[in-house]
Design a protein around this motif. Structure first.
Motif, PDB file in Angstrom:
ATOM      1  N   LYS A   1       0.929  -0.870   0.169  1.00 17.35           N
ATOM      2  CA  LYS A   1       0.095   0.146   0.316  1.00 17.35           C
ATOM      3  C   LYS A   1       0.524   1.122  -0.068  1.00 17.35           C
ATOM      4  CE  LYS A   1      -3.933  -2.259   0.385  1.00 17.35           C
ATOM      5  NZ  LYS A   1      -5.074  -2.231  -0.453  1.00 17.35           N
ATOM      6  N   LEU A   2       2.073   0.924   0.961  1.00 21.29           N
ATOM      7  CA  LEU A   2       2.857   1.612   0.567  1.00 21.29           C
ATOM      8  C   LEU A   2       3.759   2.797  -0.342  1.00 21.29           C
ATOM      9  CD1 LEU A   2       4.239   2.168   4.595  1.00 21.29           C
ATOM     10  CD2 LEU A   2       2.583   3.755   3.732  1.00 21.29           C
ATOM     11  N   LEU A   3       4.313   1.927  -0.985  1.00 17.69           N
ATOM     12  CA  LEU A   3       4.818   1.908  -2.611  1.00 17.69           C
ATOM     13  C   LEU A   3       3.241   2.239  -3.662  1.00 17.69           C
ATOM     14  CD1 LEU A   3       6.910  -1.541  -1.623  1.00 17.69           C
ATOM     15  CD2 LEU A   3       7.581   0.545  -2.487  1.00 17.69           C
ATOM     16  N   GLN A   4       2.568   1.746  -3.686  1.00 18.60           N
ATOM     17  CA  GLN A   4       1.489   2.352  -4.567  1.00 18.60           C
ATOM     18  C   GLN A   4       1.506   3.663  -4.414  1.00 18.60           C
ATOM     19  OE1 GLN A   4      -1.957   0.384  -3.538  1.00 18.60           O
ATOM     20  NE2 GLN A   4      -1.418  -2.004  -5.275  1.00 18.60           N
ATOM     21  N   SER A   5       1.557   4.310  -3.694  1.00 17.42           N
ATOM     22  CA  SER A   5       1.783   5.348  -3.158  1.00 17.42           C
ATOM     23  C   SER A   5       2.746   6.591  -3.656  1.00 17.42           C
ATOM     24  CB  SER A   5       1.415   6.075  -1.392  1.00 17.42           C
ATOM     25  OG  SER A   5       2.859   5.774  -0.964  1.00 17.42           O
TER      26      SER A   5
END
Length: 179
Positions: A110-114
């Protein structure tokens, strides 16, 4: 895969990290620019040696103005005073606590997708299982967003890496110096 075991003292004294797999050029220093876009594993066995190296990398990211996230399972103890003592700006560090070790990698996704982070630290501890499809997804996102994804694991130097997509694996040991 070639494994490298260095003591923390030797690693700090040399100023170099040796990659677990051959690369055209070994990283000259524990710097964000050398690890950006890669899945990196830093392992240890019972000692806190990796925190010194991890804090250096977090500091490097913060000095470059890169946002940093640290993902840890709820039962693990990310201890803010240690981080602050290591020079880390706690106001600029995002700490994400998840309910279980298995949730760590999902939160990282989720953090990487941001695309908002230059460094994401995953405190995986002894739970070092990461299925290959998940590794592929995380490694791809890290590369796409030029994010260093650092997985902290707890295992013996001869233990296998968390997976075949780990670009750099370092095993840190803490040894007492003779007086």
């Amino acid at each position: 895969m070639r494994r490298v075991t260095l003591s923390l003292d030797a690693l700090i004294a040399s100023g170099n990290l040796r990659p677990a797999t051959p690369t055209p050029r070994a990283p000259a220093d524990w710097r964000l620019s050398e690890l950006a876009g890669r899945l990196v594993e830093l392992s240890t066995r019972g000692a806190s040696a990796p925190l010194t190296l991890t804090f250096r990398l977090v500091l490097d990211a913060q000095r470059q103005g890169e946002p940093v996230a640290w993902v840890t399972p709820g039962q693990e103890s990310f201890y803010p005073p240690d981080a602050a003592e290591g020079g880390i700006d706690l106001d600029a560090l995002v700490v994400v606590r998840v309910p279980s070790p298995r949730s760590v990698a999902r939160a990282a996704g989720k953090l990487l997708q941001s695309g908002a982070f230059g460094l994401i630290v995953l405190d995986m501890s002894a739970d070092d299982e990461m299925p290959t499809p998940l590794q592929m997804r995380l490694a791809g996102l890290a590369q796409k967003h030029h994010t260093a994804l650092l997985c902290l694991t707890e295992k013996a130097p001869e233990a296998p890496s968390i997976g075949s997509l780990v670009a750099v694996r370092v095993h840190a040991e803490r040894r007492q110096r003779g007086v």
